[in-house]
Design a protein around this motif. Structure first.
Motif, short mmCIF file in Angstrom:
data_model
loop_
_atom_site.label_atom_id
_atom_site.label_comp_id
_atom_site.label_asym_id
_atom_site.label_seq_id
_atom_site.Cartn_x
_atom_site.Cartn_y
_atom_site.Cartn_z
N ALA A 1 -7.02 2.28 15.92
CA ALA A 1 -6.74 3.69 15.73
C ALA A 1 -5.41 3.67 15.02
CB ALA A 1 -6.62 4.42 17.05
N GLY A 2 -5.46 3.84 13.74
CA GLY A 2 -4.22 3.60 13.02
C GLY A 2 -4.11 4.41 11.77
N ILE A 3 -3.06 4.06 11.07
CA ILE A 3 -2.78 4.82 9.88
C ILE A 3 -3.19 4.01 8.66
CG2 ILE A 3 -0.98 6.31 10.74
CD1 ILE A 3 1.00 4.23 10.16
N ASP A 4 -3.38 4.74 7.59
CA ASP A 4 -3.68 4.12 6.31
C ASP A 4 -2.39 4.24 5.50
OD1 ASP A 4 -4.34 3.60 3.72
OD2 ASP A 4 -6.36 4.43 3.90
N TYR A 5 -1.77 3.08 5.24
CA TYR A 5 -0.47 3.13 4.57
C TYR A 5 -0.55 3.70 3.17
CZ TYR A 5 2.43 1.12 8.15
OH TYR A 5 3.15 0.93 9.29
N PHE A 6 -1.71 3.56 2.53
CA PHE A 6 -1.86 4.16 1.22
C PHE A 6 -1.71 5.68 1.34
CE2 PHE A 6 -4.16 5.87 -2.40
CZ PHE A 6 -3.64 5.11 -3.44
N GLU A 7 -2.36 6.24 2.36
CA GLU A 7 -2.26 7.69 2.58
C GLU A 7 -0.83 8.10 2.93
OE1 GLU A 7 -4.29 10.15 2.02
OE2 GLU A 7 -5.69 8.66 1.21
N PRO B 1 -10.53 -10.35 21.88
CA PRO B 1 -10.50 -9.46 20.71
C PRO B 1 -9.08 -8.96 20.41
CG PRO B 1 -11.51 -8.35 22.59
CD PRO B 1 -11.21 -9.74 23.04
N VAL B 2 -8.81 -8.76 19.15
CA VAL B 2 -7.50 -8.26 18.73
C VAL B 2 -7.69 -6.91 18.04
CG1 VAL B 2 -5.47 -8.70 17.30
CG2 VAL B 2 -6.65 -10.61 18.40
N TYR B 3 -6.90 -5.93 18.47
CA TYR B 3 -6.94 -4.60 17.84
C TYR B 3 -5.79 -4.48 16.86
CZ TYR B 3 -10.23 -3.55 21.54
OH TYR B 3 -11.31 -3.58 22.37
N GLY B 4 -6.05 -3.84 15.76
CA GLY B 4 -5.02 -3.68 14.74
C GLY B 4 -4.30 -2.37 14.89
N SER B 5 -3.38 -2.10 13.99
CA SER B 5 -2.70 -0.82 14.01
C SER B 5 -2.85 -0.08 12.69
CB SER B 5 -1.21 -1.01 14.33
OG SER B 5 -0.64 -1.88 13.39
N GLU B 6 -3.46 -0.73 11.74
CA GLU B 6 -3.71 -0.06 10.47
C GLU B 6 -4.82 -0.79 9.73
OE1 GLU B 6 -2.26 -1.27 7.27
OE2 GLU B 6 -1.63 -3.13 8.22
N ASN C 1 0.82 -1.21 0.00
CA ASN C 1 0.00 0.00 0.00
C ASN C 1 0.86 1.26 0.00
OD1 ASN C 1 -2.35 -1.39 -0.10
ND2 ASN C 1 -2.86 -1.16 2.08
N CYS C 2 1.96 1.21 0.73
CA CYS C 2 2.89 2.35 0.73
C CYS C 2 3.33 2.66 -0.68
CB CYS C 2 4.15 2.01 1.53
SG CYS C 2 3.97 2.24 3.28
N ARG C 3 3.69 1.60 -1.40
CA ARG C 3 4.21 1.78 -2.76
C ARG C 3 3.13 2.33 -3.68
NH1 ARG C 3 4.96 -3.14 -4.05
NH2 ARG C 3 3.44 -3.30 -5.71
N LYS C 4 1.94 1.73 -3.59
CA LYS C 4 0.85 2.20 -4.45
C LYS C 4 0.51 3.65 -4.13
CE LYS C 4 -1.06 -2.44 -4.77
NZ LYS C 4 -1.88 -3.35 -3.94
N GLY C 5 0.48 3.97 -2.85
CA GLY C 5 0.19 5.35 -2.45
C GLY C 5 1.26 6.30 -2.94
N PHE C 6 2.51 5.84 -2.88
CA PHE C 6 3.64 6.66 -3.33
C PHE C 6 3.44 7.05 -4.80
CE2 PHE C 6 7.84 6.92 -5.36
CZ PHE C 6 8.44 7.91 -4.60
N LEU C 7 3.11 6.05 -5.62
CA LEU C 7 2.91 6.31 -7.06
C LEU C 7 1.72 7.25 -7.27
CD1 LEU C 7 3.61 2.69 -8.38
CD2 LEU C 7 5.13 4.68 -8.49
N GLN C 8 0.68 7.05 -6.44
CA GLN C 8 -0.49 7.93 -6.53
C GLN C 8 -0.10 9.37 -6.19
OE1 GLN C 8 -3.58 6.99 -7.65
NE2 GLN C 8 -3.96 9.19 -7.61
N GLY C 9 0.77 9.50 -5.18
CA GLY C 9 1.23 10.82 -4.76
C GLY C 9 1.94 11.55 -5.89
#
Lengths: 318, 297
Positions: free
Chosen positions: A253-259, A236-241, A41-49
């Motif tokens: 409560a996390g980040i969106d790696y695409f963003e 229950p398991v909480y995520g980070s993204e 997602n980081c990579r795809k977001g990077f290209l989108q940026g």
């Protein structure tokens, strides 16, 4: 001897041939440490940026994407390859790739733009011709979220990998801030992926009230099997993204790696357009975090999002 | 062209640095016939110690003997576990390697980065005085070449001494060693000490070159070492005048070159390891044909 010489000549000529295939369009070398959804997602977001900034692929830039398969020595060679080709910019996704790119770029002073690094200061990526985005977790927001979803919970279990500096620094932050929200942290460090399953069993045996995830590569890779076990145990398991919530964590409560990637792409675009040098741009931490929920998973544990949070919450499950 | 030269220099440098590790694996695997897995731990051990020393302002060149010494200690421990406690060779290595993972993290705290302001062997004053006029990639090449050649020659001359000959006998014909009234266990320990000292030295140089220590950097180094030894030995089997150490040095360079070719080909990133594997197979098949062809004729 002749055949050995033949092999050497053959390998060298492929390298020679490949190295000749450069045009005038500046190349962006993307070095990704390994393959998993967040980093992708980081990579795809990077290209989108880059696209958002008005840059067009093949006209304004070319992309040379390489993936090290979680192997540091390969990450080194990828970085060297980029440096030899004299790419206009290196985009490094995750710490080992960023370290390798920054080392290989030393000679030619090629700008390095990193992403998915929790602590750029500790990784010594805060000085020099380098900038990027940090994926530091919003730990307080996560603790607040857990407190509101589980008002009676005492202990949060966290499984992390000892060798991942991102995780180690996040654990420290969790431990420092948990008490303010009335939690105790039960952390188990593992050294490799196969131990995550054992650690999950240990967590269940210790009777933690919930698990909270970091952006730990090892743990994220086997998250589905962790979720299977915890579901049976009623934890229950909480995520980070967002990706972790998609596959079955109750909320994050996390980040969106695409963003995050997109923000990184915007920085890279400024450097490519020569508006600023990497050394002049301080690294950025994502300012906006989202509350992601998986309603189906929440329902399994008979949990509900408090009304005042529900309009902010983004449904990430199916 | 300059792109190709840069690529070739970078690849050669990597091959030469990692050749130090290959020498180590050559001693245990090829000479002693001892499958030693300690290397996966002693390689990052050298890097961990080096990273800590460098960040504390230690002289860059002095980190090298320190790494050699501490790697030797790791080899000694595997040797003692095997010889004195009677643990099987593979397991003795696994025990030390596993323990070293924690020890490495303990030494370095966590993954450690050496910032650019800190001098490494490639930027230290003695280096700059001699070859300071050259760009960094040439300095890296020259220093790694010097180290690979020096340690090759040292190893070659050691293997010619009485002790070295006995070491070779342990792997080839251990009965002979016993009949000579020599202690086989002691020789094995010596081999392991040398091997792991070299692995830790390789780790130290990688740490200088990469300016970082990461606790997972050791994973797969034994496999790398075995591959380079086999590639080297296969290619030069028929040529008696080529020393084993030279063969594995070239094996190491070819290994790194295969990866660089796979990267340069620009195929989908996920195919990288597959292409690398295909290149190894090609090298081994072409290399062994050489021998088979002669025999069949």
């Amino acid at each position: 001897m002749r055949r050995t010489a033949l092999i050497i000549v053959a390998l060298a000529s492929v390298m020679l041939f490949a190295s000749g295939c450069g045009g005038k369009v500046p190349t962006i070398g993307i070095s990704q440490y390994g393959e998993h959804a967040s980093l992708d997602n980081c990579r795809k977001g990077f290209l989108q940026g880059l696209t958002d900034a008005g840059l067009v692929e093949d006209k304004d830039y070319k992309v040379d994407y390489q993936n090290a398969g979680f192997d540091n020595a390969v990450a080194t060679q990828i970085a060297q390859n980029f440096s030899s080709k004299g790419v206009a910019l290196m985009c490094a996704i995750a710490t080992p790739s960023a370290t390798a790119c920054f080392a290989a770029a030393e000679d030619k002073d090629i700008p390095v733009v990193f992403t998915a690094i929790t602590d750029p200061v500790k990784a010594k990526l805060d000085k020099g011709n380098v900038t990027g985005t940090s994926d530091k977790l919003p730990v307080e927001a996560q603790l607040d979220l857990i407190r509101r979803l589980q008002p009676d919970a005492d202990t949060i279990g966290i499984i992390y990998t000892l060798s991942e500096p991102n995780s180690v620094s996040s654990i420290a932050e969790y431990q420092a801030k948990a008490a303010a929200f009335g939690f105790a942290i039960e952390a188990i460090g593992v050294t490799q992926q196969s131990e995550v399953s054992l650690a999950t069993d240990a967590m269940i045996a210790k009777g933690v009230d919930c698990l909270s995830n970091l952006t730990d590569n090892n743990v994220v890779c086997v998250l589905p099997s962790v979720l299977e076990k915890t579901r049976e145990a009623g934890i229950p398991v909480y995520g980070s993204e967002v990706e972790q919530v998609k596959i079955g964590c109750v909320a994050a409560a996390g980040i969106d790696y695409f963003e995050l990637g997109r923000q990184t792409g915007a920085i890279a675009a400024r450097i490519l357009k020569k508006e600023a040098k990497a050394s002049e741009i301080p690294y950025e931490t994502i300012s906006e975090y989202g509350i992601y929920i998986n309603s189906a998973a929440l329902a399994e544990f008979a949990m509900e999002i408090p009304p005042d949070m529900s309009d902010k919450a983004i449904e990430a499950g199916n | 062209m300059s792109v190709f030269f840069d690529l070739a220099i970078g690849t050669l440098t990597q091959g030469l640095i990692y050749a130090l590790l290959s020498y180590g694996v050559y001693i245990t695997y090829k000479i002693l016939d001892f499958p030693d897995l300690t290397v996966d731990g002693s390689f990052p051990l050298g890097a961990a110690v080096t990273a800590v020393l460098l960040t504390h302002g230690f002289d860059p060149y002095l980190t090298l003997p320190v790494a050699l010494a501490i790697g030797a200690t790791a080899g000694l421990i595997t040797g003692l576990i095997h010889v004195k406690l009677g643990v099987r060779d593979l397991l003795a290595g696994i025990v030390t390697m596993t323990a070293l993972f924690s020890i490495n993290l303990q030494i370095a705290g966590s993954n450690l980065i050496v910032e650019r302001a800190v001098d490494t062997i490639f930027t230290a004053r003695p280096t700059m005085a001699v070859i300071g006029a050259l760009p960094l990639i040439y300095r890296k090449l020259i220093i790694s070449l010097v180290m690979a050649v020096v340690f090759k020659l040292l190893l070659d001359s050691y293997l010619k001494t009485k002790n070295g000959l006995l070491l070779r006998a342990v792997g080839d014909n251990s009965l002979l060693v016993t009949t000579l009234a020599e202690d086989k266990g002691r020789l094995k320990i010596i081999g392991l000490v040398i091997s792991n000292a070299l692995a830790a030295l390789a780790g130290a140089v990688v740490c200088h070159e990469q300016r970082s220590f990461s606790s997972t950097m050791g994973t797969g180094q034994v496999v790398f070492g075995l591959a380079t030894v086999i590639i080297g030995i296969t290619l030069f089997k028929k040529l008696g005048f080529v020393k084993g150490t030279t063969a594995v040095m070239i094996g190491s360079i070819l290994y790194k070159a295969s990866i660089q070719v796979a990267i340069s080909l620009g195929l989908p990133a996920n195919l990288l390891k597959f292409v690398t594997a295909a290149l190894f197979l090609m090298i081994l098949v072409v290399g062994s044909r050489q021998k088979g062809g002669l025999k069949d004729a």
